[in-house]
Write a protein that holds these residues in place. Structure first.
Motif, PDB file in Angstrom:
ATOM      1  N   ILE A   7       8.218  12.855  -2.525  1.00  0.00           N
ATOM      2  CA  ILE A   7       7.118  12.068  -1.690  1.00  0.00           C
ATOM      3  C   ILE A   7       5.969  13.141  -1.159  1.00  0.00           C
ATOM      4  N   ILE A   8       6.391  14.234  -0.536  1.00  0.00           N
ATOM      5  CA  ILE A   8       5.488  15.200   0.144  1.00  0.00           C
ATOM      6  C   ILE A   8       4.344  15.590  -1.286  1.00  0.00           C
ATOM      7  N   PHE A  11       1.918  13.028  -1.993  1.00  0.00           N
ATOM      8  CA  PHE A  11       1.032  12.839  -0.912  1.00  0.00           C
ATOM      9  C   PHE A  11       0.097  13.922  -1.292  1.00  0.00           C
ATOM     10  N   CYS A  12       0.426  15.087  -1.338  1.00  0.00           N
ATOM     11  CA  CYS A  12      -0.694  16.210  -1.571  1.00  0.00           C
ATOM     12  C   CYS A  12      -1.553  16.142  -2.806  1.00  0.00           C
ATOM     13  N   LEU A  14      -2.033  13.157  -4.061  1.00  0.00           N
ATOM     14  CA  LEU A  14      -2.923  12.073  -4.053  1.00  0.00           C
ATOM     15  C   LEU A  14      -4.141  12.280  -3.191  1.00  0.00           C
ATOM     16  N   GLU A  15      -3.859  13.190  -2.130  1.00  0.00           N
ATOM     17  CA  GLU A  15      -4.948  13.461  -1.274  1.00  0.00           C
ATOM     18  C   GLU A  15      -5.988  14.274  -2.019  1.00  0.00           C
ATOM     19  N   TYR A  29      -2.555   5.906  -7.570  1.00  0.00           N
ATOM     20  CA  TYR A  29      -1.738   5.484  -6.504  1.00  0.00           C
ATOM     21  C   TYR A  29      -0.792   4.537  -6.923  1.00  0.00           C
TER      22      TYR A  29
END
Length: 127
Positions: A7-8, A11-12, A14-15, A29
């Motif tokens: 997940i982390i 997230f990175c 996706l950012e 996403y």
């Protein structure tokens, strides 16, 4: 722990995609959400559930499977509904939820068919 790391990292990434290619962000996403749900179901939920199939008594196994099917389907529906609502497809999200509830209702009615037949035959004998 692997789930949290995934997940982390996602997230990175996706950012990063959001900042560099904002138009591709929503597509990536959405793909990530479905891949992550597939990963969770295959690696965590299916082994966990198959372990408990051996514990449940044989008489209750069909009800347990149907209950588990209903819960998982409602959980996945909630995630997809939130995803569709986030992209402002609220009518599609509502139809998706309604269809899922109808599928679950039909599955339970089909399973309870024998009970209803016996119940109504007993009621017929009493009158």
């Amino acid at each position: 722990m692997i789930v949290y790391v995934t997940i982390i990292l996602a997230f990175c990434l996706l950012e990063l995609v959001k900042e560099t290619y904002p138009r591709l962000h929503s597509i990536i996403y959405t793909i990530y959400i479905f891949l992550f749900l597939t990963y969770l179901v295959i690696s965590l939920i299916i082994p966990f559930v198959t372990h408990y199939f051996s514990i449940v008594p044989v008489a209750l196994l069909p009800v347990f499977k149907l209950l588990l099917f209903s819960v998982l389907l409602l959980f996945i529906t909630q995630i997809v509904e939130e995803l569709l609502s986030e992209y402002e497809y609220t009518s599609l999200a509502t139809m998706f939820t309604f269809t899922t509830k109808a599928i679950i209702l039909l599955a339970w009615l089909q399973h309870m068919k024998q009970f209803y037949e016996k119940f109504f035959s007993v009621l017929g004998l009493l009158s």
